[in-house]
Design an enzyme around this catalytic site. Structure first.
Site, mmCIF file in Angstrom:
data_model
loop_
_atom_site.group_PDB
_atom_site.id
_atom_site.type_symbol
_atom_site.label_atom_id
_atom_site.label_comp_id
_atom_site.label_asym_id
_atom_site.label_seq_id
_atom_site.Cartn_x
_atom_site.Cartn_y
_atom_site.Cartn_z
ATOM 1 N N LYS A 32 0.844 -1.197 0.000
ATOM 2 C CA LYS A 32 0.000 0.000 0.000
ATOM 3 C C LYS A 32 0.879 1.246 0.000
ATOM 4 O O LYS A 32 1.797 1.364 0.815
ATOM 5 C CB LYS A 32 -0.909 0.009 1.237
ATOM 6 C CG LYS A 32 -1.885 1.173 1.258
ATOM 7 C CD LYS A 32 -2.886 1.015 2.373
ATOM 8 C CE LYS A 32 -2.463 1.641 3.665
ATOM 9 N NZ LYS A 32 -2.444 3.120 3.685
ATOM 10 N N ASP A 59 -3.530 4.365 -1.733
ATOM 11 C CA ASP A 59 -4.482 4.782 -0.688
ATOM 12 C C ASP A 59 -4.354 6.287 -0.444
ATOM 13 O O ASP A 59 -3.814 6.711 0.577
ATOM 14 C CB ASP A 59 -4.184 3.969 0.584
ATOM 15 C CG ASP A 59 -5.150 4.287 1.710
ATOM 16 O OD1 ASP A 59 -6.267 4.757 1.444
ATOM 17 O OD2 ASP A 59 -4.768 4.052 2.884
ATOM 18 N N LYS A 61 -7.057 8.295 -0.458
ATOM 19 C CA LYS A 61 -8.304 8.717 0.224
ATOM 20 C C LYS A 61 -8.838 10.038 -0.331
ATOM 21 O O LYS A 61 -8.948 11.050 0.377
ATOM 22 C CB LYS A 61 -8.078 8.845 1.727
ATOM 23 C CG LYS A 61 -7.670 7.550 2.399
ATOM 24 C CD LYS A 61 -7.638 7.703 3.907
ATOM 25 C CE LYS A 61 -7.113 6.472 4.597
ATOM 26 N NZ LYS A 61 -5.693 6.184 4.378
ATOM 27 N N ASP A 64 -13.327 15.211 -2.185
ATOM 28 C CA ASP A 64 -13.449 16.552 -2.761
ATOM 29 C C ASP A 64 -14.729 16.605 -3.577
ATOM 30 O O ASP A 64 -15.510 15.640 -3.592
ATOM 31 C CB ASP A 64 -12.199 16.855 -3.623
ATOM 32 C CG ASP A 64 -11.824 18.333 -3.578
ATOM 33 O OD1 ASP A 64 -12.745 19.167 -3.713
ATOM 34 O OD2 ASP A 64 -10.638 18.653 -3.420
ATOM 35 N N THR A 123 -10.666 3.792 10.820
ATOM 36 C CA THR A 123 -10.551 2.838 11.926
ATOM 37 C C THR A 123 -9.932 3.462 13.187
ATOM 38 O O THR A 123 -9.868 2.813 14.225
ATOM 39 C CB THR A 123 -9.694 1.636 11.498
ATOM 40 O OG1 THR A 123 -8.443 2.130 10.993
ATOM 41 C CG2 THR A 123 -10.381 0.820 10.417
ATOM 42 N N ARG A 215 2.246 -1.279 11.119
ATOM 43 C CA ARG A 215 3.248 -1.170 12.171
ATOM 44 C C ARG A 215 3.580 -2.455 12.918
ATOM 45 O O ARG A 215 4.753 -2.628 13.307
ATOM 46 C CB ARG A 215 2.858 -0.032 13.137
ATOM 47 C CG ARG A 215 3.079 1.340 12.514
ATOM 48 C CD ARG A 215 2.347 2.442 13.227
ATOM 49 N NE ARG A 215 0.911 2.350 13.013
ATOM 50 C CZ ARG A 215 0.018 3.185 13.550
ATOM 51 N NH1 ARG A 215 0.432 4.171 14.335
ATOM 52 N NH2 ARG A 215 -1.263 3.042 13.286
HETATM 53 O O1 LIG Z 1 -9.798 3.503 8.037
HETATM 54 C C1 LIG Z 1 -8.600 3.398 7.708
HETATM 55 C C2 LIG Z 1 -8.176 3.590 6.410
HETATM 56 C C3 LIG Z 1 -6.852 3.427 6.105
HETATM 57 N N1 LIG Z 1 -5.946 3.102 7.048
HETATM 58 C C4 LIG Z 1 -4.538 2.932 6.642
HETATM 59 O O2 LIG Z 1 -4.121 1.587 6.907
HETATM 60 C C5 LIG Z 1 -2.809 1.566 7.428
HETATM 61 C C6 LIG Z 1 -2.819 0.934 8.792
HETATM 62 O O3 LIG Z 1 -1.518 0.894 9.295
HETATM 63 P P1 LIG Z 1 -1.186 0.310 10.745
HETATM 64 O O4 LIG Z 1 0.256 0.661 10.942
HETATM 65 O O5 LIG Z 1 -1.426 -1.173 10.670
HETATM 66 O O6 LIG Z 1 -2.076 0.978 11.740
HETATM 67 C C7 LIG Z 1 -2.298 2.998 7.431
HETATM 68 O O7 LIG Z 1 -1.535 3.184 6.264
HETATM 69 C C8 LIG Z 1 -3.559 3.848 7.348
HETATM 70 O O8 LIG Z 1 -3.369 5.023 6.595
HETATM 71 C C9 LIG Z 1 -6.357 2.907 8.329
HETATM 72 O O9 LIG Z 1 -5.546 2.600 9.246
HETATM 73 N N2 LIG Z 1 -7.689 3.048 8.622
#
Ligand SMILES: O=c1ccn([C@@H]2O[C@H](COP(=O)(O)O)[C@@H](O)[C@H]2O)c(=O)[nH]1
Length: 235
Positions: A32, A59, A61, A64, A123, A215
């Protein structure tokens, strides 16, 4: 071992760090590219991933007015990526315009049409923030479902949702609707800013097509071992 369902985000500020991760984890086939890396370094990373025959989730997002998201989607369709995100709250007219622009742009560029998927509710947000900060009067699971249905009615391929809502979205939106879940945390990992998490196996069991796990792998002292541990948990 099902490695195909895990998407790893390249949330780093430089191409050098991104390539180091890609080369350290050759078993990851889906990466991603998000705001941090794209804003820092532009589309070069997409070329690097393509050269390595990786699938790409772009991603960015988008959020607009219809004309602007359509322009962004038309431009993004030239990269030949697999997934692209837009916020469902851009509204039906914008979602439809974005979908059409992706299809038109991909045709002109002679590339496959990327799957456009809508963010339902980030999230990192919880029920209290939804009600008291964003002033949304719906219960959180109902709100996420309504955003997914809006995406489906607008002709999008799927949605991004938390693993805690994926079972309900799968039941309502059907098997052909792509559901991608960030906010996934093995029991041994820090939750950080993720507020509606499940473990990888819980998320897959609930109906997710893909898990985005960053992470717990990329910030680990040993990303190879962390990824292996996750593969073992879900296999
Ligand atoms: O609702 C959302 C949409 C996108 N993300 C993205 O996913 C990854 C999650 O990374 P972690 O390090 O596993 O937390 C990150 O790139 C976000 O931009 C999301 O977390 N929630």
């Amino acid at each position: 071992m099902n490695t195909e369902k895990i998407i790893v985000p390249l949330d780093v500020p430089t191409i050098t760090e991104a390539i180091a991760l890609i080369d350290q984890l050759p078993q990851v086939s889906f990466w991603k590219v998000g705001l941090e890396l794209f804003v820092s370094t532009g589309p070069e990373i997409l070329t690097q991933l393509k050269q390595r025959k990786k699938r790409i989730f772009l991603d960015l997002k988008f959020h607009d007015i219809p004309n602007t998201v359509a322009g962004a989607c038309r431009a993004a369709s030239q990269y030949g990526v697999d997934l692209i995100t837009i916020h469902a709250t851009a509204g039906k007219v914008a979602l439809k315009a974005a979908q059409k622009a992706l299809e038109d742009g991909a045709k002109v560029a002679d590339k496959p049409v990327p799957n456009l998927i809508a963010i339902t509710l980030l999230t990192s947000l919880n029920s209290r923030e939804l009600a008291f900060d964003l002033k949304i009067p719906l219960e959180l699971p109902e709100y996420a479902l309504q955003m997914a249905l809006l995406a489906q009615e607008s002709g999008l391929a799927g949605a991004v949702c938390s693993p805690q809502e994926v079972e309900q979205l799968r039941r309502t939106c059907g098997d052909d609707f792509l559901l991608v879940c960030p906010g996934v945390r093995p029991t041994w990992a820090e939750k950080g800013d993720q507020q509606r998490s499940f473990t990888p196996s819980q998320a897959l069991k609930a109906g997710a097509d893909y898990l985005v796990i960053g992470r717990p792998i990329t910030a680990s002292e040993d990303p190879v071992a962390a990824l292996q541990r996750i593969f073992e948990e879900i296999s």
